[in-house]
Scaffold this motif. Sequence first.
Motif, short mmCIF file in Angstrom:
data_model
loop_
_atom_site.label_atom_id
_atom_site.label_comp_id
_atom_site.label_asym_id
_atom_site.label_seq_id
_atom_site.Cartn_x
_atom_site.Cartn_y
_atom_site.Cartn_z
N GLU A 99 42.15 15.60 13.05
CA GLU A 99 43.05 16.24 14.29
C GLU A 99 42.99 15.20 15.40
O GLU A 99 43.87 15.36 16.24
N TYR A 100 42.13 14.15 15.35
CA TYR A 100 42.19 13.18 16.70
C TYR A 100 43.24 11.99 16.35
O TYR A 100 43.07 11.06 17.22
N LEU A 101 43.65 11.89 15.05
CA LEU A 101 44.37 10.64 14.60
C LEU A 101 45.71 10.88 14.85
O LEU A 101 46.22 11.99 14.71
N SER A 102 46.34 9.69 14.93
CA SER A 102 47.94 10.04 14.99
C SER A 102 48.43 8.57 14.49
O SER A 102 47.74 7.83 14.21
N PRO A 103 49.73 8.65 13.89
CA PRO A 103 50.00 7.44 13.04
C PRO A 103 50.32 6.28 13.96
O PRO A 103 50.57 6.32 15.25
N PHE A 104 49.95 5.09 13.36
CA PHE A 104 50.34 3.95 14.16
C PHE A 104 51.47 3.24 13.70
O PHE A 104 51.98 3.04 12.71
#
Length: 251
Positions: A22-27
Amino acid sequence: LSMDSTWARIHFEGREGYVAVEYLSPFLPNFLVRQEEYQLPILHYQLGEEGILDALAQHIDRLKSDGFHLMTLRAFRSLVLTQEERDARLEPRSVAIVVSGITSNNVDEVAGVLRASGIAATLFIQTKHIGISGITEQQILSLVTNGMDVQSAGHTGDDMRSLTNEQINLELAQSRALIEELTSEPVFAVAYALGGVNERVIEKAALAGYLFGVGTAPDADFTRDQFLRLPSLLVTSSMTGDDIVALVSSE
């Protein structure tokens, strides 16, 4: 390393660890907007024809009065290198002026015409003409001081398609090294003698460090993969200002 709907397994400080999805986002990398297709008419003036320098002066005046942006191949190279870092485009109505067939008999005259016209141009010089009894080091330095873009027309001016690989290498590398030594400027363009170019010559030009190669295909449009086979529009002394405007406007 792996991920499910809740956890992602990652490398961290030499070990493995976990982070909540939930704390990740696409690079999202910064994609560069590179131009793949160019519309740049290259007007090619080959000295030796009677009246060609008078025509050059008249054509420059007409193009300037009609609002065309006149540039050198060095300026075009600068744009291409800028496009490796950020989006940049050719100025509208750009036209490159290149001159070949330069010898000790006409070098000062062509330089004078360009200075009087208030522009710089790309000058292709065969290095066999450079020397004490030919185009002198002082003349070369004067061209550079006055903003001219001095590039290679090979050494002997022989059609490279008819040469051996070793001879082609000498034509390209020897002329490039000599001009760079004299001007302290990078040499990145070659004008092929008689427009003579094929895949073998292109390969050798690339290996010799050239970015551009100018042929004689009559076109104003090209793509990045044609940089070493650039088209150019051959100009004759009989062409009028109207002819030139029509030529660069594809009319």
